[in-house]
Enzyme design. Structure first.
Site, mmCIF file in Angstrom:
data_model
loop_
_atom_site.group_PDB
_atom_site.id
_atom_site.type_symbol
_atom_site.label_atom_id
_atom_site.label_comp_id
_atom_site.label_asym_id
_atom_site.label_seq_id
_atom_site.Cartn_x
_atom_site.Cartn_y
_atom_site.Cartn_z
ATOM 1 N N GLU A 177 8.650 6.142 0.801
ATOM 2 C CA GLU A 177 7.543 6.142 2.111
ATOM 3 C C GLU A 177 8.952 5.791 3.026
ATOM 4 O OE1 GLU A 177 3.673 5.217 2.163
ATOM 5 O OE2 GLU A 177 3.609 4.555 4.451
ATOM 6 N N ASP A 178 9.129 5.030 2.987
ATOM 7 C CA ASP A 178 9.929 4.737 4.671
ATOM 8 C C ASP A 178 11.652 5.048 4.405
ATOM 9 O OD1 ASP A 178 7.227 3.760 5.527
ATOM 10 O OD2 ASP A 178 8.011 1.761 4.751
#
Ligand code: MN
Length: 741
Positions: free
Chosen positions: A93-94
């Protein structure tokens, strides 16, 4: 740490310390070499990937996944796969790392879990990204429960470290936790986590009260411990004689639950007697658990007098989230009420870790216990399959169906079915089989006919009669609460509408041929003219005669191949003169009561929640704003009022008079064999019983009716005669007086 070159020396130290703490707590030396190597690989990958990020508190981001992994292992009891996935849970996600890279190194299973934990991207066009993401998590939950357990650990850590966030964010995250995560933790049996969530939510929402209670708990700790010892002391000899190892704890209840008591009971902290519960946990073989727990119950109640109504046996019948324990409340030293919880070590682990412990014991658990989660997972699956694309609706279905407590009911053969609390007889029909729901014609509960909307009670035995000509209709939607039944009824209605629409379409096609115009060219003109949203709506409108095709000639003229609406001057509609509505007077004469032994000294009104009738057992209750109210003692509010505000309760007795009348509400159900019912009922009331009807509302559902009648009666005698009289009428199956509206 070969890869983490981007970190400052002091950060490296922090990270190494956190990682070592994780390894130590999971006893990595005892793991097999592959798992050990993979944990290391996951750690290295995450350290590198998150190297440029920091948390709001300023510390390196990687500390978060490490701590989430530790919570998974220690507080939830998960194994290597979950630990690896937790370490990786934020990388896709990051950071730049892709799912494919994760797959290359760690394989499909871990990729599936990490994917489930990665928020959906491209969430534009969605009303509630939160709901969409949650739906995604649940989808994966069905494939691998660990997704949702890791999500819980993630949330626990974020809640614990909320302090670094700005206040408005804290409130938002707390609200989310309150709405979804705390109930889900409860449902998964993660008792410790649920309790911690509630406390942390309160810490954000009511910081002052939270601090206040924490301090007071600390101040009273010594006194409490002395009391607990005094309570336990006389039990120890007998407990030792059983011959199995045991532990007794006297833990204070959570801040949140204490606060709840203060609010609901409206008493100060100092007056709460049950600040703690005694827990007796025994290390016994599984097949002796039940017997020994009851033996302990017997030992405890030999010394301390039990309060029978407070006995809860969740050993014989575990709670729907798998919780097993034997609870009782006894009168301890100094007359203080003390809650005692008796359970085995196994039950204790399930109570604290729920779902995760369940997997561990799955092989050896008894039937009921093992089924609990499988049933639950089945219902999650069902809701996912039946839910339309609307995530908000899904979430609300999910909440009503899966977070609520349940009712246990039985099929005619004695099989138990678990439905959410509030579920109706019709929900039951759909839970057995969709076809049984569709064709449900009559329902009996405990051998008595009930309306389809009947709310199921624990222990009900439900028999469904079907009829192949039966079809769902709009009204059914109001008679069900489960997502499954609602979705099935909706789709049947849609299908029905579509089928009917076909007829509509055909007649429209015929009409077009008659008028010698092209169907395709003109159909949208008609949709617009009649203000429908779509073609199918128009077709249905035609089929259901909302649109009269004969009128087309009056509203349109044909120009070539096309219909053109005829312009008309707008008609002005005169506003109707309002009709004066006469409200029925509530009482013909003023009822008279003796209040606290005296007449006419007090002003009072009859409570509208329970509508007392002359002759009923009643009491007076002094309200803060509305003066003295007279309630029936059976009024559901009465217990609460009397228990909590005893000092406001006044004795009330009727002074019997004949020229007063009271409103009594009756619910009548029975078989609907045509238009005769209403007539028979009203004739019986008016002519045979000589009573006045104030209002009469009746609803038929495919062969059954449910009626609500407001009668004016002079006293309970008259009312009872009326109830008996109506009960004897042909086709009537039950007549009950409404306890409360
Ligand atoms: Mn996270």
């Amino acid at each position: 740490m070969p890869t983490a070159v981007h970190y400052k020396e002091e950060d490296k130290k922090l990270i190494r310390r956190a990682y070592r703490k994780l390894l130590k707590s999971i006893q990595v030396e005892d793991m097999n070499p592959t798992d050990r190597a993979n944990i290391r690989k996951a750690y290295d990958l995450a350290v590198e990937a998150h190297s440029k990020q920091r948390r709001k508190s300023g510390e390196p981001y990687i500390l978060h996944p490490i701590e989430v992994a530790r919570i998974c292992a220690i507080e939830i009891g998960l194994g290597p796969t979950a630990i690896i996935s937790a370490l990786l849970h934020d990388v896709v996600e990051d950071t730049e790392v892709t799912l494919e890279e994760v797959r290359e190194t760690f394989g499909d299973r871990i990729t599936l879990i990490v994917d489930g934990l990665t928020k959906l991207d491209g969430l534009y066009n969605v009303e509630s990204p939160q709901a969409e993401n949650f739906k995604k998590v649940l989808r994966t939950l069905v494939e691998d429960v660990r997704v949702v357990l890791i999500k819980m650990a993630d949330r626990v850590h974020n809640m614990r470290t909320l302090g670094a966030m700005p206040r408005h964010k804290q409130l938002k995250i707390a609200a989310e936790t309150d709405y979804i995560y705390a109930p889900l933790a409860h449902r998964l049996g993660l008792y410790n986590i649920k309790t911690e969530f509630q406390d942390l939510i309160m810490k954000v929402k009511e910081p002052d009260t939270y601090r206040d209670i924490t301090n007071k708990l600390q101040d009273t700790e010594q006194k409490r411990n002395r009391y607990i010892n005094e309570f336990i002391q006389p039990l120890t000899k007998a407990l030792q004689d059983i011959g199995y190892p045991y532990r007794i704890t006297g833990r204070p209840k959570s801040i949140y639950s204490i606060w709840n008591k203060i609010k609901t009971k409206k008493v100060p902290f100092e007056e709460i007697y049950d600040l703690f519960a005694i827990r007796i946990i025994l290390d016994v073989p599984m097949k002796l658990e039940k017997r020994i727990c009851w033996m302990v119950y017997s030992i405890v109640t030999d010394v301390h007098r039990p309060i029978p109504e407070r006995l809860k046996d969740w050993i014989t019948t575990p709670k729907s989230n798998g919780y097993e324990s034997l609870h009782t409340t006894v009168v301890g030293p100094k007359g203080q009420f003390v809650e005692v919880q008796i359970r085995s070590e196994r039950m204790d682990e399930i109570a604290e870790r729920g779902f995760a412990a369940h997997w561990k014991y799955k092989g050896i658990s008894t039937g009921a216990q093992a089924d609990v989660y499988d049933n639950w997972l089945d219902s999650v699956r069902e809701i996912l399959e039946n839910s339309d694309s609307d995530a908000m609706e899904f979430l609300s279905d999910f909440k009503t169906n899966l977070f609520k407590e349940e009712v246990y009911v039985y099929t005619p053969k004695g099989d138990m079915k678990i439905l959410p609390k509030g579920a109706t007889a019709l929900d039951f029909a759909f839970s057995i089989h969709t076809d049984i729901g569709y064709h449900c014609a009559a329902i009996k509960v405990n051998n008595k006919l009930v309306p389809m909307g009947y709310k199921l009670q624990n222990g009900d035995q439900v028999t469904i009669t079907t009829n192949k000509n039966q079809r769902p209709n709009e009204a059914w939607l109001k008679m069900v609460v489960t997502g499954k039944a609602r979705a099935k009824i909706r789709s049947a209605l849609r299908e029905n509408r579509r089928k009917q629409g076909e007829f509509g379409r055909e007649s429209l096609e015929r009409k077009c041929r008659n008028l010698k115009i092209d169907f395709e060219e003109n159909v949208d003109t008609l949709v617009k003219f009649y203000q429908f949203n779509s073609r199918p709506d128009l077709y249905f409108g035609i089929a259901s005669e909302q649109v009269n095709l004969q009128e087309i000639k009056e509203n349109f003229q044909v120009e070539g191949n096309k219909l053109v609406p005829i312009e008309r001057e707008k008609q002005v509609v005169e506003p109707e003169t309002p009709v004066e509505v006469k409200r029925p007077r509530k009482y013909e004469g003023k009822p008279r009561l003796m209040i606290n032994g005296s007449l006419d000294e007090y002003e009072y009104t009859l409570a509208s929640c329970c509508n007392p009738v002359q002759g009923d057992d009643v009491f007076g209750y002094l309200t803060t704003h509305a003066g003295l109210k007279i309630h029936r003692t059976t009024c559901p509010n009465a217990t609460h009022l009397m228990a909590n505000y005893g000092y406001r309760v006044m004795k009330a007795e009727w002074v019997i008079s004949t020229n007063t009348s009271f409103v009594a509400e009756l619910i009548i159900t029975g078989v609907d064999d045509g238009p005769g019912v209403i007539e028979r009922l009203s004739r019986s009331i008016a002519s045979d019983l000589g009573l006045n009807i104030r209002s009469f509302f009746i609803e038929g559902h495919e062969g059954y009716f449910e009626g609500k009648i407001n009668l004016l009666v002079a006293n309970t005698n008259q009312l009872n005669v009326a109830i008996r009289g109506l009960q004897n009428l042909e086709g009537v199956s039950s007549v009950t007086r409404l306890e409360t509206n």
